[in-house]
Write an enzyme that holds these catalytic residues in place. Structure first.
Site, PDB file in Angstrom:
ATOM      1  CB  THR A  79      -0.933   0.005   1.223  1.00 40.18           C
ATOM      2  OG1 THR A  79      -1.761  -1.160   1.192  1.00 40.18           O
ATOM      3  CG2 THR A  79      -1.811   1.246   1.227  1.00 40.18           C
ATOM      4  CD  GLN A 111      -4.515  -2.888  -0.345  1.00 42.08           C
ATOM      5  OE1 GLN A 111      -4.084  -3.514  -1.310  1.00 42.08           O
ATOM      6  NE2 GLN A 111      -4.720  -3.455   0.840  1.00 42.08           N
ATOM      7  CD  GLN A 133      -8.552  -2.037  -1.301  1.00 45.03           C
ATOM      8  OE1 GLN A 133      -8.825  -2.684  -2.299  1.00 45.03           O
ATOM      9  NE2 GLN A 133      -8.180  -2.593  -0.170  1.00 45.03           N
ATOM     10  CG  ASP A 134      -6.263   1.604   1.037  1.00 45.83           C
ATOM     11  OD1 ASP A 134      -7.434   1.449   1.430  1.00 45.83           O
ATOM     12  OD2 ASP A 134      -5.329   0.904   1.426  1.00 45.83           O
ATOM     13  CG  ASP A 164     -10.742   0.282   4.401  1.00 42.34           C
ATOM     14  OD1 ASP A 164     -11.870   0.341   4.927  1.00 42.34           O
ATOM     15  OD2 ASP A 164     -10.089  -0.773   4.337  1.00 42.34           O
ATOM     16  NE  ARG A 225     -12.627  -1.979   6.406  1.00 44.77           N
ATOM     17  CZ  ARG A 225     -12.445  -3.095   5.687  1.00 44.77           C
ATOM     18  NH1 ARG A 225     -13.071  -4.219   6.033  1.00 44.77           N
ATOM     19  NH2 ARG A 225     -11.653  -3.091   4.635  1.00 44.77           N
TER      20      ARG A 225
END
Length: 307
Positions: A79, A111, A133-134, A164, A225
């Site tokens: 990531t 990611q 993602q990310d 996320d 989360r």
């Protein structure tokens, strides 16, 4: 104050990285980078402090690395390695710039971070962050006892992603931003936040008067989360589309975080604002609690650095 012009068609520099690299180490002088319209395809590291980056006429800072991509040793870059732009210099202001990672969808590449920030007193105005993602990585988790998670401010920005896509350990304040969840066509289309707030931090992510929008189906996106057990995220006076799930928050299959996270809301509006349906371990904020979430309070009594 030093001024630099960055342009694809003539200027002091044709790349943003060359301009940043030209700034002497240790200088206390503010440097203003005027960036002319264009796509600057660079894996960019902004590691000098006291900068102003001003986009003029449609500026994209773009790259296409992704977590699953093999690195020099054949192992995935991860990531952190996927980031298109890294900002690690303090006291930086950014205006009118698009940060993007064009690697592809979450299902295809995992990611793929558009921007990583691990610095103090960094502000963004009228900026856009595009990935899946990310998207927006606001500092790695700080496991050490004394941490340096910085203060970051976002105003009138647009942040797009799915899983996320606003995450990290920084203290960050989002004012009147548009938060766009992508439609993955799934039963669960994502999570807006994944805070990793250090245990000794009183505030993680604060969203103030933001709009949460999506083309995704009703009741398919969580507000957040916990990436780490003491995640702190609140939404104040925000408008929430029907894509936001009624329970609001997900515990990432860790029931222990019910006693450690701080997830709160006040003044939510829109079809996704189900105050009476939220999970029991989140918190409807009371009037007397809102004082701790003013801009000055979130940033330790000092918001003078926001320009």
């Amino acid at each position: 104050m030093k001024q630099m012009l960055i342009s694809k068609t003539g200027g002091d520099y044709s790349s943003v990285q060359a301009a940043v690299d030209s700034i002497p180490e240790g200088t206390g002088e503010v440097t203003v980078l005027h960036i002319k319209a264009g796509v600057y395809y660079e894996k960019l590291r902004i590691n000098k402090p006291n900068l102003r980056l001003i986009g003029e006429g449609g500026v994209r800072l773009s790259y296409d690395d992704y977590a699953r991509k093999p690195g020099n040793e054949g192992t995935p870059i991860g990531t952190f390695g996927s980031c298109s732009t890294y900002i690690t210099g303090d006291n930086i202001t950014v205006e009118n710039i698009i940060f993007e990672n064009t690697a592809g969808s979450s299902d295809e590449v995992g990611q793929a971070v558009a921007l990583y920030v691990d610095a103090d007193k960094v502000s963004f105005r009228n900026c856009t962050f595009l990935a899946a993602q990310d998207t927006l990585y606001l500092a790695k988790p700080k496991e050490e006892k004394v941490n340096r998670s910085g203060r970051n401010y976002f105003e009138y920005c647009r942040i797009t992603g799915d899983i996320d896509f606003i995450f990290g350990s920084a203290t960050a304040y989002f004012h009147e931003c548009e938060i766009v969840s992508l439609d993955l066509g799934k039963e669960i289309n994502g999570f807006v936040t994944a805070a990793a707030t250090p245990e000794d931090k009183q505030t993680g992510f604060v969203f103030h008067k933001c709009r949460l929008v999506s083309d995704a189906a009703e009741d398919t996106v969580y507000l957040g989360r916990p990436w780490r057990d003491y995640a702190r995220t609140v939404f104040l006076d925000c408008w929430m589309g029907a894509h936001i799930r009624r329970e609001g928050w997900n515990d990432w299959d860790k029931a222990s975080v019910w006693h450690t996270v701080h997830y709160g809301e006040a003044g939510s509006e829109g079809p996704g604002a189900h105050a009476d349906k939220r999970v029991g371990w989140s918190k409807p904020l009371q009037e007397h609690e809102l004082e701790r979430y003013t801009l000055e309070a979130v940033f330790g009594g000092d918001a003078s650095w926001i320009r």
